[in-house]
Design an enzyme around this catalytic site. Structure first.
Site, short mmCIF file in Angstrom:
data_model
loop_
_atom_site.label_atom_id
_atom_site.label_comp_id
_atom_site.label_asym_id
_atom_site.label_seq_id
_atom_site.Cartn_x
_atom_site.Cartn_y
_atom_site.Cartn_z
N TYR A 129 0.81 -1.13 0.12
CA TYR A 129 0.11 -0.10 0.04
C TYR A 129 0.80 1.36 -0.11
O TYR A 129 0.38 2.22 -0.03
CB TYR A 129 -1.00 0.02 1.09
CG TYR A 129 -2.16 -0.98 0.92
CD1 TYR A 129 -1.99 -2.27 0.45
CD2 TYR A 129 -3.38 -0.83 1.33
CE1 TYR A 129 -2.89 -3.11 0.26
CE2 TYR A 129 -4.40 -1.48 1.21
CZ TYR A 129 -4.45 -2.99 0.53
OH TYR A 129 -5.07 -3.64 0.13
N LYS A 176 2.30 -14.41 4.88
CA LYS A 176 2.41 -15.26 3.87
C LYS A 176 3.81 -15.71 4.03
O LYS A 176 4.63 -15.51 2.99
CB LYS A 176 2.08 -14.78 2.78
CG LYS A 176 1.86 -15.66 1.48
CD LYS A 176 0.78 -16.73 1.70
CE LYS A 176 0.85 -17.89 0.55
NZ LYS A 176 -0.11 -18.86 0.78
N ASP A 209 -3.62 -17.52 4.43
CA ASP A 209 -4.68 -18.14 3.40
C ASP A 209 -5.67 -19.20 4.57
O ASP A 209 -6.64 -19.14 4.64
CB ASP A 209 -4.25 -18.99 2.23
CG ASP A 209 -2.83 -19.50 2.31
OD1 ASP A 209 -2.33 -19.20 3.38
OD2 ASP A 209 -2.51 -20.32 1.42
N ASP A 233 -6.40 -5.72 5.37
CA ASP A 233 -7.50 -5.24 4.50
C ASP A 233 -8.59 -6.18 4.23
O ASP A 233 -9.73 -6.02 4.24
CB ASP A 233 -6.77 -4.55 3.29
CG ASP A 233 -7.74 -3.55 2.80
OD1 ASP A 233 -8.99 -3.10 3.33
OD2 ASP A 233 -7.63 -2.79 1.79
#
Ligand code: NAD
Length: 483
Positions: A129, A176, A209, A233
């Site tokens: 971002y 991740k 995930d 987000d």
């Protein structure tokens, strides 16, 4: 006399003025002494030609007051490059985005009765971002994912301190790190180190995930989840759907000096001015603001009045009950005001305390090393020549250099020397790894410049990355297929 607070109030765009007005009326009705300073930002400001969407007067007001309550802001298509929301977060370095997701009595969802009570603590200023994007070639785009050890420490400590301030007992860190070992991995490693300083709080790492999967399958297992910007987000929007939608998802942007409170939702332009939307998310952001200001009693009054309105009186807005029997925004607001002072029997008082903001060293060189070296470079190039042809050209170009071509990759997969198996579908963008011909010999800037001059006649190059080594640890990833 109650303590007086000054708060910058940005009504914002679309449904913003309606939801912030409702919140302001309810907060004022509790008797807290707030002087609201109304400020502009968003679509109107962009349309006046100000590219940031945030005028100087608004910036000055927040600098003076340190606290802002904000409605959603739009970035109208064709005006301004960056979102005014992101500009505000960055300008005031509100590095922590706290997003509670809790089940509300009276709001029926497939999860009702399971006791969802999660808080996502999302890093708010780093990661993808930062919006640092470049076209590598006419058809290949790149976005830089920047994660710092300092940024990780700040958000992770904030998550643990937040957990303590609300008497929460568990923090998950969702990353991740299995794929992005340097960036997401930095968050994971920092979490595992810092968690040891909070022995009163259970800590777990979870792959993001799987976290999304578990949030849908068994959301009640989570308490606080700390995560990087983009993960946060997505997870927080997912979470809001579990408890009745965006109308119930509040948020706080917290920094060392400034705090901006706002809902997760946007300006929902199609409902603007219709007096039908649900102001709860901004109201609950206002409740978070009251706790931040130390107004714990007023916050508790609103929490109880809200639950009484939803669960006991069943006054519900259109997003929950549809058109028939829905309360308008103003009727809903008045019902909450009418219920101020009533305690809801199942209200869970968390014995809230102010958040002890973490103090992190300010040093620019936050991580220092005693030994560093440069093992080579990754040279990013654009070419439509066959791989073997330009590889040979690069090998020849490097003949008199201190570096040799080790391999070429296409979007992270080695294509030269060729791998066995399927040939990847190529683009015109490649990364060429050159390493020092002599092991343990540092590559100097002059060597790089010399190599670039030799390479230039054969391919277009867009940028280089040095293959840094810090205290003997390689600071770069390997391509798939690289030994
Ligand atoms: P949105 O959140 O504005 O609306 C999506 C849908 O969610 C709406 O159509 C509506 O059905 C529902 N919804 C949202 N808030 C609601 C509420 N309070 N009550 C009832 N229903 C509600 O998302 P969008 O349509 O993708 O974005 C619209 C604009 O808002 C865009 O310009 C976007 O950039 C901006 N935006 C701003 C912020 C912010 O200011 N922080 C956040 C997200 C989007």
């Amino acid at each position: 006399m109650p303590q007086k607070h000054k708060v910058s109030l940005i009504p914002g765009d679309g449904i913003g003025p309606e939801v912030t007005l409702a919140t302001q009326k309810i907060i004022d009705a509790t008797g807290v002494n707030i002087e609201w300073e109304i400020c502009e930002a968003g679509a109107k400001v962009f349309k006046k030609g100000l590219g940031t969407g945030v005028p100087r007067e608004t910036v000055d007001s927040i600098i003076r007051n340190k606290v802002a309550l904000k409605g959603p802001l739009e970035t109208p298509v064709g005006f301004g490059e960056k979102s005014a929301n992101v500009t505000l977060r960055k300008m005031f370095d509100t590095y922590g985005n706290i997003r509670p997701i809790s089940e509300f009595a009276g709001i029926n969802t497939p999860y009702s009765g399971r006791g969802i009570d999660i808080v996502i603590v999302r890093e708010n200023v780093e990661d993808l971002y930062a919006g640092i994007e470049h076209m590598q070639s006419p058809g290949v785009a790149q976005c830089l994912k920047l994660i710092s050890r300092k940024g990780c420490e700040k958000i992770i400590r904030l998550a643990f301190e937040f957990a303590r301030s609300e008497g929460r007992k568990m923090v998950h860190c969702a990353t991740k790190a299995n794929i992005m070992k340097a960036t997401e991995g930095l968050m994971k490693r920092t979490f595992e180190e810092i968690a040891k300083e909070y022995p009163d709080i259970e800590s777990h790492h979870i792959i993001v995930d799987n976290c999304a999967h578990q949030m849908v399958k068994k959301p009640e297992q989570f308490d606080v989840i700390v995560t990087t910007n983009m993960n946060g987000d997505i997870l927080s929007d997912l979470g809001s759907a579990l408890i009745g939608g965006l109308g119930f998802a509040p948020g706080a942007n917290i920094g060392d000096q400034f705090s901006i409170f706002e809902a997760v939702h946007g300006s929902a332009p199609k409902y603007a001015g219709k007096n039908v939307i649900n102001p709860t998310a901004v109201l609950l952001s206002g409740v978070m603001m009251l706790r931040h200001l130390g107004e714990f009693e007023a916050a508790k009054l609103i929490d109880n009045a809200l639950l009484t309105t939803l669960a006991a009186d069943k006054v519900l807005t259109r997003d929950i009950v549809g058109d028939t029997g829905a309360a308008s925004t103003t009727q809903y607001t008045d019902a909450i005001i009418g219920n101020l002072g009533k305690m809801y029997s199942e209200y869970k008082d968390r014995n809230y305390h102010p958040i002890k903001m973490p103090h992190i060293r300010q040093d620019q060189d936050f991580v220092r090393v005693s030994k560093r070296g440069v093992n080579g470079i990754d040279l990013f190039i654009e070419t439509d020549k066959p791989v073997v042809q330009f590889a040979k050209e690069l090998e020849l170009a490097a003949a008199n250099s201190t570096m040799k071509l080790k391999m070429i990759s296409s979007r992270g997969v080695r294509v030269y020397p060729a791998e066995q198996g399927a040939t990847p579908d190529l683009t015109d963008s490649f990364s060429c790894r050159f390493v020092s011909k002599e092991i343990h010999t540092d590559v100097k800037d002059a060597d790089i410049i010399h190599l670039l001059q030799k390479v230039e006649p054969h391919v277009r190059w867009s940028h280089i990355e040095k293959l840094n080594e810090f205290d003997g640890v390689a600071g770069y990833s390997k391509s798939h297929g690289e030994d």
